[in-house]
Design a protein around this motif. Structure first.
Motif, short mmCIF file in Angstrom:
data_model
loop_
_atom_site.label_atom_id
_atom_site.label_comp_id
_atom_site.label_asym_id
_atom_site.label_seq_id
_atom_site.Cartn_x
_atom_site.Cartn_y
_atom_site.Cartn_z
N LEU A 1 48.28 36.81 40.05
CA LEU A 1 48.72 35.41 39.93
C LEU A 1 47.82 34.47 40.71
CD1 LEU A 1 51.09 34.48 38.25
CD2 LEU A 1 52.49 34.39 40.31
N GLU A 2 47.34 34.92 41.87
CA GLU A 2 46.44 34.09 42.68
C GLU A 2 45.11 33.84 41.98
OE1 GLU A 2 46.30 36.19 46.37
OE2 GLU A 2 48.05 35.13 47.20
N VAL A 3 44.62 34.85 41.26
CA VAL A 3 43.37 34.68 40.51
C VAL A 3 43.56 33.63 39.41
CG1 VAL A 3 41.72 35.80 38.96
CG2 VAL A 3 42.57 37.03 40.96
N LEU A 4 44.67 33.72 38.70
CA LEU A 4 44.94 32.77 37.62
C LEU A 4 45.14 31.35 38.17
CD1 LEU A 4 47.41 34.86 35.41
CD2 LEU A 4 45.01 34.39 34.95
N ALA A 5 45.75 31.26 39.35
CA ALA A 5 46.00 29.96 39.96
C ALA A 5 44.71 29.26 40.36
CB ALA A 5 46.90 30.12 41.18
N LYS A 6 43.71 30.05 40.74
CA LYS A 6 42.43 29.48 41.19
C LYS A 6 41.47 29.19 40.04
CE LYS A 6 42.70 31.85 45.67
NZ LYS A 6 42.16 32.94 46.51
N SER A 7 41.77 29.75 38.88
CA SER A 7 40.87 29.60 37.73
C SER A 7 41.15 28.31 36.98
CB SER A 7 41.01 30.79 36.80
OG SER A 7 40.22 30.61 35.65
N ASN A 8 40.09 27.65 36.56
CA ASN A 8 40.23 26.43 35.77
C ASN A 8 40.26 26.72 34.27
OD1 ASN A 8 40.20 24.71 38.05
ND2 ASN A 8 37.96 24.82 38.13
N ASP A 9 39.96 27.96 33.91
CA ASP A 9 39.92 28.35 32.50
C ASP A 9 40.87 29.52 32.25
OD1 ASP A 9 37.78 26.52 31.83
OD2 ASP A 9 36.44 27.89 32.91
N LEU A 10 41.08 29.81 30.99
CA LEU A 10 41.87 30.98 30.62
C LEU A 10 41.11 32.24 31.03
CD1 LEU A 10 43.01 29.98 27.01
CD2 LEU A 10 44.24 29.66 29.15
N CYS A 11 41.86 33.26 31.46
CA CYS A 11 41.24 34.50 31.96
C CYS A 11 41.57 35.69 31.06
CB CYS A 11 41.72 34.81 33.38
SG CYS A 11 41.21 33.60 34.60
N VAL A 12 40.60 36.57 30.89
CA VAL A 12 40.84 37.85 30.24
C VAL A 12 40.92 38.91 31.33
CG1 VAL A 12 39.74 37.18 28.09
CG2 VAL A 12 38.37 38.24 29.90
N ASN A 13 41.30 40.13 30.94
CA ASN A 13 41.46 41.20 31.92
C ASN A 13 40.23 41.41 32.79
OD1 ASN A 13 43.89 41.51 30.66
ND2 ASN A 13 43.78 43.72 30.52
N LYS A 14 39.05 41.40 32.17
CA LYS A 14 37.83 41.70 32.94
C LYS A 14 37.52 40.60 33.96
CE LYS A 14 34.51 39.85 29.54
NZ LYS A 14 33.34 40.19 28.70
N ASP A 15 37.94 39.36 33.67
CA ASP A 15 37.75 38.27 34.65
C ASP A 15 38.57 38.54 35.89
OD1 ASP A 15 36.12 36.89 32.83
OD2 ASP A 15 37.85 35.86 31.95
N ILE A 16 39.81 39.01 35.69
CA ILE A 16 40.69 39.30 36.82
C ILE A 16 40.21 40.54 37.56
CG2 ILE A 16 43.08 39.83 37.46
CD1 ILE A 16 43.95 38.38 34.87
N ALA A 17 39.74 41.55 36.80
CA ALA A 17 39.25 42.79 37.42
C ALA A 17 38.04 42.54 38.31
CB ALA A 17 38.90 43.80 36.33
N ALA A 18 37.24 41.54 37.95
CA ALA A 18 36.01 41.26 38.70
C ALA A 18 36.28 40.75 40.11
CB ALA A 18 35.16 40.25 37.94
N VAL A 19 37.46 40.18 40.34
CA VAL A 19 37.74 39.59 41.66
C VAL A 19 38.96 40.22 42.33
CG1 VAL A 19 36.64 37.38 41.20
CG2 VAL A 19 39.02 37.73 40.50
N THR A 20 39.42 41.35 41.79
CA THR A 20 40.55 42.05 42.41
C THR A 20 40.21 43.52 42.57
OG1 THR A 20 41.64 42.64 40.33
CG2 THR A 20 42.21 40.51 41.29
N SER A 21 41.11 44.25 43.22
CA SER A 21 40.92 45.68 43.42
C SER A 21 41.57 46.50 42.32
CB SER A 21 41.51 46.09 44.78
OG SER A 21 42.91 45.79 44.80
N LEU A 22 42.05 45.84 41.27
CA LEU A 22 42.79 46.50 40.21
C LEU A 22 41.89 46.83 39.03
CD1 LEU A 22 45.90 44.12 40.21
CD2 LEU A 22 45.61 46.25 41.49
N ASP A 23 42.22 47.94 38.36
CA ASP A 23 41.49 48.27 37.14
C ASP A 23 42.18 47.60 35.96
OD1 ASP A 23 43.62 49.93 36.05
OD2 ASP A 23 43.00 51.50 37.46
N PRO A 24 41.52 47.52 34.78
CA PRO A 24 42.08 46.80 33.62
C PRO A 24 43.47 47.26 33.21
CG PRO A 24 39.77 47.27 33.26
CD PRO A 24 40.14 47.98 34.54
N LYS A 25 43.75 48.58 33.30
CA LYS A 25 45.07 49.09 32.92
C LYS A 25 46.15 48.56 33.85
CE LYS A 25 47.51 53.34 31.74
NZ LYS A 25 47.44 54.82 31.64
N GLN A 26 45.85 48.56 35.16
CA GLN A 26 46.81 48.03 36.13
C GLN A 26 47.04 46.53 35.90
OE1 GLN A 26 44.63 49.29 39.64
NE2 GLN A 26 46.21 50.83 40.12
#
Length: 219
Positions: free
Chosen positions: A162-187
């Motif tokens: 949720l924090e990644v989405l809150a900081k993003s000015n654009d729509l995000c796909v899984n790989k965008d979130i994976a790039a800045v978190t410790s989670l893998d795409p499935k998680q």
């Protein structure tokens, strides 16, 4: 017709049970009551006699739109309110003189003989059941503070997404979130699904996500 209608034992029993039942029963429901006293009576017989008694003006037939016919022992003019959840029907007092009559040219050529007013909503019993069901799920309709409702609680992984989405000015796909978190795409997919159910995330474009107003409030 009311004066010349032959009162058989079956009709007397139908009238008696209808008078004892204040829930405006259907023919099926009335049949279940009557067959306890007349085990050999058929459903068709109950249906037929209800129609005969209705045509004779001894009972009222309620034809609520789109629903099974119900029957009422009270033949004086009155209106009804029905519950959209349990289908309960109750009498209601309503002054039909307050209704605006059709003006000339509005009746589509019909000779108007009367009108029927239908009220509907949720009965007191169903309201109580709904409130109890919400309470058992830990939901709250009272505008509770952040974190006080279990439904709105965030796990560490959900908060991270949720924090990644809150900081993003654009729509995000899984790989965008994976790039800045410790989670893998499935998680991430699992967390996004859970967040969508909570109303914290929306997906206006397929496989692209953004945080909602409620999601921002939950952080």
């Amino acid at each position: 017709m009311k004066n010349i209608l032959r009162m058989t034992h079956q009709r007397e029993l139908i009238l008696e049970e209808l008078g004892n039942c204040h829930s405006h029963p259907t023919a099926d429901a009335l049949y279940e009551r009557i067959k306890k006293k007349l085990p050999r009576i058929s459903l068709a017989t109950v249906y037929r006699n209800l129609e005969i008694l209705s045509e004779a003006g001894m009972i009222r037939k309620l034809e609520i739109s789109g629903r099974q016919k119900r029957f009422d022992k009270e033949i004086e003019q009155h209106d009804h309110v029905f519950c959209v959840q349990c289908r309960r029907v109750d009498d209601i007092k309503f002054d039909q003189s307050r209704l605006v009559s059709l003006e000339e040219g509005q009746n589509q050529g019909y000779k108007i003989s009367g009108c029927r007013v239908e009220f509907y909503g949720v009965c007191p019993k169903c309201q109580a059941k709904n409130k109890k069901k919400l309470a058992s799920k830990g939901d709250c309709n009272e505008g509770c503070a952040k974190g006080s409702c279990k439904k709105n609680e965030l796990s560490e992984r959900q908060r991270e997404v949720l924090e990644v989405l809150a900081k993003s000015n654009d729509l995000c796909v899984n790989k965008d979130i994976a790039a800045v978190t410790s989670l893998d795409p499935k998680q991430i997919s699992c967390q996004l699904t859970a967040l969508k159910k909570k109303g914290f995330v929306t997906s206006p474009v397929r496989c692209k996500y953004e945080i909602t107003k409620n999601g921002k409030l939950a952080l």
